[in-house]
Design a protein around this motif. Structure first.
Motif, PDB file in Angstrom:
ATOM      1  N   GLY A 167       0.823  -1.202   0.000  1.00  0.00           N
ATOM      2  CA  GLY A 167       0.000   0.000   0.000  1.00  0.00           C
ATOM      3  C   GLY A 167       0.861   1.257   0.000  1.00  0.00           C
ATOM      4  N   ALA A 168       0.227   2.358  -0.224  1.00  0.00           N
ATOM      5  CA  ALA A 168       0.929   3.640  -0.217  1.00  0.00           C
ATOM      6  C   ALA A 168       1.367   3.980   1.205  1.00  0.00           C
ATOM      7  CB  ALA A 168       0.010   4.726  -0.760  1.00  0.00           C
ATOM      8  N   ALA A 169       2.361   4.820   1.317  1.00  0.00           N
ATOM      9  CA  ALA A 169       2.825   5.278   2.627  1.00  0.00           C
ATOM     10  C   ALA A 169       1.722   6.069   3.315  1.00  0.00           C
ATOM     11  CB  ALA A 169       4.071   6.133   2.452  1.00  0.00           C
ATOM     12  N   LEU A 170       1.763   6.075   4.631  1.00  0.00           N
ATOM     13  CA  LEU A 170       0.780   6.840   5.387  1.00  0.00           C
ATOM     14  C   LEU A 170       0.950   8.328   5.135  1.00  0.00           C
ATOM     15  CD1 LEU A 170       0.955   5.150   8.917  1.00  0.00           C
ATOM     16  CD2 LEU A 170      -0.831   4.901   7.219  1.00  0.00           C
ATOM     17  N   GLY A 171      -0.169   9.014   5.066  1.00  0.00           N
ATOM     18  CA  GLY A 171      -0.136  10.472   4.993  1.00  0.00           C
ATOM     19  C   GLY A 171       0.042  11.058   6.387  1.00  0.00           C
ATOM     20  N   ARG A 172       0.242  12.354   6.459  1.00  0.00           N
ATOM     21  CA  ARG A 172       0.480  13.015   7.747  1.00  0.00           C
ATOM     22  C   ARG A 172      -0.653  12.763   8.738  1.00  0.00           C
ATOM     23  NH1 ARG A 172       3.264  18.176   9.656  1.00  0.00           N
ATOM     24  NH2 ARG A 172       4.667  17.224   8.496  1.00  0.00           N
ATOM     25  N   TYR A 173      -1.899  12.926   8.301  1.00  0.00           N
ATOM     26  CA  TYR A 173      -3.050  12.755   9.198  1.00  0.00           C
ATOM     27  C   TYR A 173      -3.100  11.331   9.749  1.00  0.00           C
ATOM     28  CZ  TYR A 173      -7.806  12.315  10.880  1.00  0.00           C
ATOM     29  OH  TYR A 173      -8.894  12.056  11.657  1.00  0.00           O
ATOM     30  N   ASP A 174      -2.943  10.346   8.885  1.00  0.00           N
ATOM     31  CA  ASP A 174      -3.005   8.955   9.321  1.00  0.00           C
ATOM     32  C   ASP A 174      -1.847   8.614  10.263  1.00  0.00           C
ATOM     33  OD1 ASP A 174      -5.337   8.404   7.871  1.00  0.00           O
ATOM     34  OD2 ASP A 174      -4.180   7.978   6.061  1.00  0.00           O
ATOM     35  N   LEU A 175      -0.644   9.135   9.973  1.00  0.00           N
ATOM     36  CA  LEU A 175       0.502   8.889  10.836  1.00  0.00           C
ATOM     37  C   LEU A 175       0.279   9.511  12.213  1.00  0.00           C
ATOM     38  CD1 LEU A 175       3.319   7.819  11.378  1.00  0.00           C
ATOM     39  CD2 LEU A 175       4.231   9.916  10.359  1.00  0.00           C
ATOM     40  N   GLU A 176      -0.211  10.743  12.258  1.00  0.00           N
ATOM     41  CA  GLU A 176      -0.468  11.399  13.544  1.00  0.00           C
ATOM     42  C   GLU A 176      -1.529  10.643  14.342  1.00  0.00           C
ATOM     43  OE1 GLU A 176      -1.313  15.451  12.500  1.00  0.00           O
ATOM     44  OE2 GLU A 176       0.832  15.928  12.279  1.00  0.00           O
ATOM     45  N   ALA A 177      -2.562  10.139  13.668  1.00  0.00           N
ATOM     46  CA  ALA A 177      -3.601   9.369  14.354  1.00  0.00           C
ATOM     47  C   ALA A 177      -3.028   8.074  14.921  1.00  0.00           C
ATOM     48  CB  ALA A 177      -4.753   9.073  13.392  1.00  0.00           C
ATOM     49  N   LEU A 178      -2.177   7.411  14.155  1.00  0.00           N
ATOM     50  CA  LEU A 178      -1.547   6.181  14.624  1.00  0.00           C
ATOM     51  C   LEU A 178      -0.623   6.453  15.809  1.00  0.00           C
ATOM     52  CD1 LEU A 178      -1.190   3.142  14.109  1.00  0.00           C
ATOM     53  CD2 LEU A 178       0.655   3.725  12.537  1.00  0.00           C
ATOM     54  N   MET A 179       0.130   7.550  15.730  1.00  0.00           N
ATOM     55  CA  MET A 179       1.027   7.908  16.827  1.00  0.00           C
ATOM     56  C   MET A 179       0.244   8.254  18.097  1.00  0.00           C
ATOM     57  SD  MET A 179       3.845  10.034  14.620  1.00  0.00           S
ATOM     58  CE  MET A 179       4.611  10.794  16.022  1.00  0.00           C
ATOM     59  N   ALA A 180      -0.927   8.868  17.945  1.00  0.00           N
ATOM     60  CA  ALA A 180      -1.754   9.192  19.103  1.00  0.00           C
ATOM     61  C   ALA A 180      -2.281   7.924  19.768  1.00  0.00           C
ATOM     62  CB  ALA A 180      -2.905  10.101  18.684  1.00  0.00           C
ATOM     63  N   LEU A 181      -2.587   6.914  18.974  1.00  0.00           N
ATOM     64  CA  LEU A 181      -3.068   5.655  19.525  1.00  0.00           C
ATOM     65  C   LEU A 181      -1.971   4.857  20.210  1.00  0.00           C
ATOM     66  CD1 LEU A 181      -5.398   4.377  16.659  1.00  0.00           C
ATOM     67  CD2 LEU A 181      -6.083   5.100  18.943  1.00  0.00           C
ATOM     68  N   HIS A 182      -0.739   5.010  19.735  1.00  0.00           N
ATOM     69  CA  HIS A 182       0.384   4.212  20.244  1.00  0.00           C
ATOM     70  C   HIS A 182       1.591   5.108  20.541  1.00  0.00           C
ATOM     71  CE1 HIS A 182      -1.811   0.634  19.032  1.00  0.00           C
ATOM     72  NE2 HIS A 182      -2.055   1.246  17.892  1.00  0.00           N
ATOM     73  N   PRO A 183       1.479   5.943  21.588  1.00  0.00           N
ATOM     74  CA  PRO A 183       2.594   6.857  21.876  1.00  0.00           C
ATOM     75  C   PRO A 183       3.817   6.116  22.394  1.00  0.00           C
ATOM     76  CG  PRO A 183       0.904   7.011  23.563  1.00  0.00           C
ATOM     77  CD  PRO A 183       0.369   6.099  22.486  1.00  0.00           C
ATOM     78  N   ASP A 184       4.975   6.648  22.065  1.00  0.00           N
ATOM     79  CA  ASP A 184       6.238   6.065  22.528  1.00  0.00           C
ATOM     80  C   ASP A 184       6.480   6.434  23.995  1.00  0.00           C
ATOM     81  OD1 ASP A 184       6.789   5.002  20.080  1.00  0.00           O
ATOM     82  OD2 ASP A 184       8.093   6.646  19.454  1.00  0.00           O
ATOM     83  N   GLY A 185       7.099   5.513  24.715  1.00  0.00           N
ATOM     84  CA  GLY A 185       7.598   5.832  26.041  1.00  0.00           C
ATOM     85  C   GLY A 185       6.636   5.690  27.192  1.00  0.00           C
ATOM     86  N   GLU A 186       5.362   5.603  26.939  1.00  0.00           N
ATOM     87  CA  GLU A 186       4.418   5.481  28.055  1.00  0.00           C
ATOM     88  C   GLU A 186       4.392   4.055  28.569  1.00  0.00           C
ATOM     89  OE1 GLU A 186       0.580   7.073  27.408  1.00  0.00           O
ATOM     90  OE2 GLU A 186       1.346   8.955  26.631  1.00  0.00           O
ATOM     91  N   GLY A 187       4.421   3.917  29.902  1.00  0.00           N
ATOM     92  CA  GLY A 187       4.339   2.615  30.527  1.00  0.00           C
ATOM     93  C   GLY A 187       5.614   1.782  30.411  1.00  0.00           C
ATOM     94  N   ARG A 188       6.716   2.434  30.123  1.00  0.00           N
ATOM     95  CA  ARG A 188       7.982   1.681  30.024  1.00  0.00           C
ATOM     96  C   ARG A 188       8.824   1.924  31.222  1.00  0.00           C
ATOM     97  NH1 ARG A 188       9.681   1.254  23.824  1.00  0.00           N
ATOM     98  NH2 ARG A 188       7.610   1.079  23.043  1.00  0.00           N
TER      99      ARG A 188
END
Length: 65
Positions: free
Chosen positions: A44-65
């Protein structure tokens, strides 16, 4: 910048497709890519900015580590 992945290309062309070496080396990169798409399917095509930001919001780095 890394170079062309010759080891992967040779493994696919010679190992997966079982091309004769002369046939493999006569192929263009575009022909090899088309053969790969035929076997593995198109990605598939690469994620666009909106989709990437939505994915990052669902799975933030560093929390709970």
């Amino acid at each position: 910048m890394s170079g062309f992945p010759w080891s992967d290309a040779m493994a696919f062309g010679l190992g997966v497709l079982r091309l004769a070496p002369g046939t493999f080396w006569a192929m263009t990169p575009r022909e090899l890519a088309a053969a790969h798409n035929g076997v593995a399917g198109r990605k598939g095509a690469a994620l666009g900015r909106y989709d990437l930001e939505a994915l990052m919001a669902l799975h933030p780095d560093g929390e709970g580590r």
